[in-house]
Design a protein around this motif. Structure first.
Motif, mmCIF file in Angstrom:
data_model
loop_
_atom_site.group_PDB
_atom_site.id
_atom_site.type_symbol
_atom_site.label_atom_id
_atom_site.label_comp_id
_atom_site.label_asym_id
_atom_site.label_seq_id
_atom_site.Cartn_x
_atom_site.Cartn_y
_atom_site.Cartn_z
ATOM 1 N N ASP A 1 50.570 14.758 9.807
ATOM 2 C CA ASP A 1 51.953 15.233 9.851
ATOM 3 C C ASP A 1 51.944 16.753 9.944
ATOM 4 O OD1 ASP A 1 54.019 12.948 9.251
ATOM 5 O OD2 ASP A 1 52.294 12.544 7.959
ATOM 6 N N VAL A 2 52.660 17.272 10.919
ATOM 7 C CA VAL A 2 52.794 18.723 11.087
ATOM 8 C C VAL A 2 54.260 19.077 10.885
ATOM 9 C CG1 VAL A 2 52.521 20.682 12.641
ATOM 10 C CG2 VAL A 2 50.862 18.803 12.698
ATOM 11 N N GLU A 3 54.530 19.941 9.916
ATOM 12 C CA GLU A 3 55.895 20.358 9.600
ATOM 13 C C GLU A 3 55.987 21.876 9.703
ATOM 14 O OE1 GLU A 3 57.256 17.908 5.914
ATOM 15 O OE2 GLU A 3 55.055 17.961 5.870
ATOM 16 N N LEU A 4 56.915 22.334 10.501
ATOM 17 C CA LEU A 4 57.094 23.783 10.620
ATOM 18 C C LEU A 4 58.568 24.132 10.528
ATOM 19 C CD1 LEU A 4 58.286 24.726 13.650
ATOM 20 C CD2 LEU A 4 56.005 24.024 14.356
ATOM 21 N N THR A 5 58.826 25.336 10.063
ATOM 22 C CA THR A 5 60.197 25.844 9.985
ATOM 23 C C THR A 5 60.235 27.257 10.531
ATOM 24 O OG1 THR A 5 59.903 26.733 7.745
ATOM 25 C CG2 THR A 5 60.718 24.469 7.936
#
Length: 369
Positions: A312-316
């Protein structure tokens, strides 16, 4: 391609467990990932074209590429000088689309089977344990001592063994060839990264880094370059049997169906999970504003994931005028044999990275591909 080699020598390739070389002749090929429109030409190559081989479909990009050094600095030069590639076979087993092989062995098999039609010739294989090459690598292709690498005159060395190879020999390899790193976690060590950069500059060779299982690499890099990346978090989950942990993490035990073994800066994880943190390391390289200290890595042991790896890759992004932030979350399920360190899709991704780095110019520095 533009590996910065003279155009009079037929291209070659080798693998650190495998060494290959490009066959001579013009190459008009169908390649994707074209970095610029000048590479896709519908007409025959112009007088200054490097293309000399018969058309070869590589299925990487839309449209035929007539290699020409006069059109674009990113021209494909696959038919230029000796392009050597080197790959080291690890001792762990992974799943390939056709059969179970170690990643190095899978690469060797693919080069032997597909290399000729792509204009590639396998020229040598090196393994940390020479005995592992018996019966699978012809004696004439076996390199017994890594120190003798220069005698084979490689142009591209491909590592798929262990970060230790990059720590100990990466800078020396760059004296003779460009380097494709299959263990990005090696670059979490600041001394190693500095040595590679210095050697790259001194010998005018490139360090290419395979993106592996990292999905959306270009998007992460573009957002970071635009100054819009605020946070990046990569979670890798699989069955405990798929981990090869060292140091304090080696003693970690699952306390339930799903256990978080580590959560924190990627730099702190890589030394203790060198084979299981490569995707996170690639993310740190894709987002230099955050780097190994700013990207968060999470390692999860999940008893339900017996036949896959989940990333899972989560970026903001930074808050905009409305106070809301741009956000992306990708979920990647990669089939894998029970206990395997590498999933089947990652093997294919690495092969594509190998082909892609042959399109990039040979310029000093570290470049994801």
């Amino acid at each position: 391609m533009s590996l910065g080699l003279p155009t009079t020598t037929p291209p070659r390739v080798s693998v650190l467990s495998v060494s290959v070389s490009l066959l001579s002749g013009p190459l008009s090929t169908t390649l994707g990932l074209c970095p610029c429109p000048h590479l896709c030409l519908p007409s025959p190559p112009p007088p200054l074209s490097l293309g000399l081989c018969p058309p070869v479909p590589l299925n990487l990009c839309p449209g035929p590429i007539s290699v020409s050094s006069s059109l674009c600095p990113l021209s494909l030069g696959l038919c230029t000088p000796l392009l050597s590639l080197w790959v080291s076979v690890p001792s762990l087993w992974i799943s390939s689309p056709l059969l179970s092989l170690s990643s190095g062995q899978s690469l060797v098999s693919r080069l032997l089977a597909q290399g000729p039609e792509l204009g590639l010739e396998l020229v040598f294989v090196w393994n940390r344990d020479p005995g592992r090459m018996a019966g699978s690598v012809p004696p004439s292709l076996q390199l017994q001592k890594l120190a003798a690498l220069g005698e084979r005159h490689p142009d591209l060395v491909v590592e798929v063994a262990h970060p230790k190879i990059i720590h100990e020999s990466g800078a020396q390899i760059l004296r003779h060839a460009n380097l494709l790193v299959g263990s990005p976690s090696a670059l979490s060590d600041q001394t190693t990264e500095r040595q590679l950069l210095e050697a790259s500059q001194h010998w005018n060779h490139a360090v290419f880094v395979a993106r592996g299982a990292l999905w959306g690499t270009e998007d992460i890099t573009r957002l970071d370059a635009a100054g819009g990346l605020r946070s990046l978090r990569v979670t890798m989950a699989t069955h405990p049997d798929g981990f090869r942990l060292e140091g304090p993490l080696a003693a970690a035990h699952s306390t339930g169906p799903r256990t978080v073994l580590y959560e924190g800066p990627v730099r702190g994880l890589c030394p203790f999970a060198p084979r299981n943190s490569n995707t996170m390391a690639a993310a740190a390289l894709a987002a230099p504003s955050l780097g190994f200290d700013g990207v968060t890595g999470v390692l999860v042991a999940d008893l339900s994931l017996t036949d896959m790896h989940v990333v899972d890759v989560e970026l903001t992004g930074h808050p905009g005028p409305t106070g809301r932030s741009f956000a992306v979350h990708t979920h990647r399920e990669n089939p894998a044999e029970p206990g395997a360190v590498t999933g089947s899709a990652t093997v294919t991704a690495f092969w594509r990275s190998l082909l892609a780095c042959c399109q990039l110019p040979s310029r000093p520095g570290i470049h994801l591909c």
